[in-house]
Each structure stands twice: as structure tokens, then as C-alpha cells.
Design an enzyme around this catalytic site. Sequence first.
Site, PDB file in Angstrom:
ATOM      1  N   CYS A 192       0.805  -1.224   0.000  1.00  0.00           N
ATOM      2  CA  CYS A 192       0.000   0.000   0.000  1.00  0.00           C
ATOM      3  C   CYS A 192       0.840   1.277   0.000  1.00  0.00           C
ATOM      4  CB  CYS A 192      -0.939   0.009   1.202  1.00  0.00           C
ATOM      5  SG  CYS A 192      -2.195  -1.290   1.167  1.00  0.00           S
ATOM      6  N   HIS A 238      -3.394   7.288   3.361  1.00  0.00           N
ATOM      7  CA  HIS A 238      -3.838   6.060   2.713  1.00  0.00           C
ATOM      8  C   HIS A 238      -5.264   5.786   3.177  1.00  0.00           C
ATOM      9  CE1 HIS A 238      -4.240   2.005   1.440  1.00  0.00           C
ATOM     10  NE2 HIS A 238      -3.962   1.446   2.602  1.00  0.00           N
ATOM     11  N   ASN A 278     -10.535   0.962  -0.216  1.00  0.00           N
ATOM     12  CA  ASN A 278      -9.081   0.855  -0.092  1.00  0.00           C
ATOM     13  C   ASN A 278      -8.535   0.368  -1.433  1.00  0.00           C
ATOM     14  OD1 ASN A 278      -6.432  -0.066   0.373  1.00  0.00           O
ATOM     15  ND2 ASN A 278      -6.880  -0.622   2.489  1.00  0.00           N
TER      16      ASN A 278
END
Length: 333
Positions: free
Chosen positions: A122, A260, A290
Site C-alpha cells: 500500500c 492512505h 481501499n
Amino acid sequence: MTETATAPISMTIRGTGSYLPRDTLESSQIDARFEWAPGTCLSRYGIEMRHVASEDETTSFMAAEVAKHALDMAGCKAADLDLILGACGVMEQPIPSTAVLVQNRLGLGRSGVPAYDVNATCLSFLQALDLAAMQISCGRVRRVLVFSSDIASVGLDWAHPEAAAIFGDGAAAVVVEAGGEGAVLACDFRTYGEGCDACVLAAGGTRVNPARGIRLGDDRFRMDGTQAYRVASRHLPRFIARLMRRADRVMEQLDCVIPHQASAQALEHAAGMLRLASDRMIDIFGRTGNQIAASIPTALDHAVRSGRFKRGDAGLLIGTSAGISIGGAVVRF
């Protein structure tokens, strides 16, 4: 490790771009899939919808599209690039790298322009952005394309709604160049391998592969959100304090925080810990989910195009990833 202010790197983000697949999955459809009461997915996970890539919307296709958007904003052409960095959480294929596929899609297949991937799940975008800054600072390149493109939907295990309900597909990119009004004021990255089992996709490497046989579930993403949160939250306050000292800034001097988009709970926790007003934090999770590595640059593109992150503003890019890792960068746009 030093905790004093570091020298800024003169580098400007000239262009940003993002791409959301055509098809969407609404929270009401997730409710129906699990036979939940209407509104359960939204109240439990804070997600209204997310986008799902179709067969023709491959990782490299989406990446090439966002590259064109970023190049257009930057006012340059693909031929003006000195380096292409792929920063996907999951590659389109093991070999060659996604960056090579994107280079070819941009019409640079005979150019010789360096193209390769950087992976930190990520946080791949932040690591690639840091690498671009270092390459620029030592004079090796002047203009760099950094892209993230991820299709989470192909690896979700619907037997575990904690992960399956929140991940979405998409892509985003930036074009950065030497000089200008922008700067990277500080970067930091820390990894705590004690949490290596919290987020796992076992298949696709040398240990679990078709030649040896793939057990049921090994080709699906598995996440222990509680473990990931526990490890990250233990280290996050000290990490942010160290990063801000390196940037020679305090939180009140930041115009924008671009995190994030891990989960609604993670964003809520971050806002509370940083004591941020809602107008200073970019939160697009409810409509994107996400997006793995594409999450931060998509939020960045949203902030730029909506006018919430303007020329001269200072912003914090921050997030966590499988590992467990924590990464952040303070930039002047």
C-alpha cells in the site's frame, strides 16, 4: 537515526491523474450478497460504493490512462520523461514489470527510457516518490512518471467480509520534475516485521505457485485487521513526530493531510490522533474503498483537482502497509 531537520529536495509535482473503473459495487449489493439488513455494510465499514475493473481495464491499461492525465496537467509529453516508476501493490504479471508494460502503452517501447517497479504494497507510491526525489537530487533525471494501479477485486475472499467489503480498484499517477516551487521536505519509512502475518497473499511467488500446487485460499488476500491496527497504532505517533521534526514543521503548518484510505476506522483514528479538522484531511474512502497502492495518489489527485491542495501548500502523505510498514512524506506542492 537522525531526528533533526533534513535538507529539502527541490522537486515539483507538475501533474496528477486518477482513473476509476466503469463498473461499481454499491454497499446495498454487498448487503444483499451477505444477506445483511439494508445499511449494514455502510454502518459497519463506512463504505458507500467502490469501483470494480472490467476485463479490458487491466492494471497497465489504467496506469497508461492516468499517466496521460498527469502528463496533460504537467504540460509535457511521454517522450519528455527520463524515468518511469511503477508503484503497484500487486503487479499485472510477475515478469516483465508493470512499468515496462506501461512504457510500451505510452508509445515509448523503443525509447530506452528506464522503466521498473517499486513495491511496498500500500505504500509503493510513497517509496517510488522518494526514489524519484533521490534520482532528481543527484542529477540523474529531470522528469519522472510515478504511477500506481491496483485491481484488488481479483484477489478478494468473500468468506471474509472484513477485507472483501472494503477494497476497490483504480489507478493514479504523478509527473514530477526537478526545480520549481515544490519540494520534498522530508520522507521516512519504517517496517515492523512482527506484523508480517497480518496481511498476506501467499500465491504468486516461488513458494506457492501453480507448478507446486495452490491450496484453497492461498490465491486470495487474507487480512487480520486487528493485528495490523495494533502494530501500526503502537508506532504511528512516534513515527509522525519524527517525520515532522525532519520536515521542520508542526502539524498546524500543514495545509492538507492525504492519508492512505485504509478503512473508515483508520481514517477516523488518524484524524483524532492528529487533531485535525475535517477540512484538512482528504477522505474519499466512502466512494473508492481501499485501493491498495493507488489509494494515496488517488486521494492526492482528488485534493489537487478539487482545490484543497494548492500551489505553495504543504501537505503530509501518510499511510501503513503490509509488513507492517509505516511511511510518510511532507511535500510542498
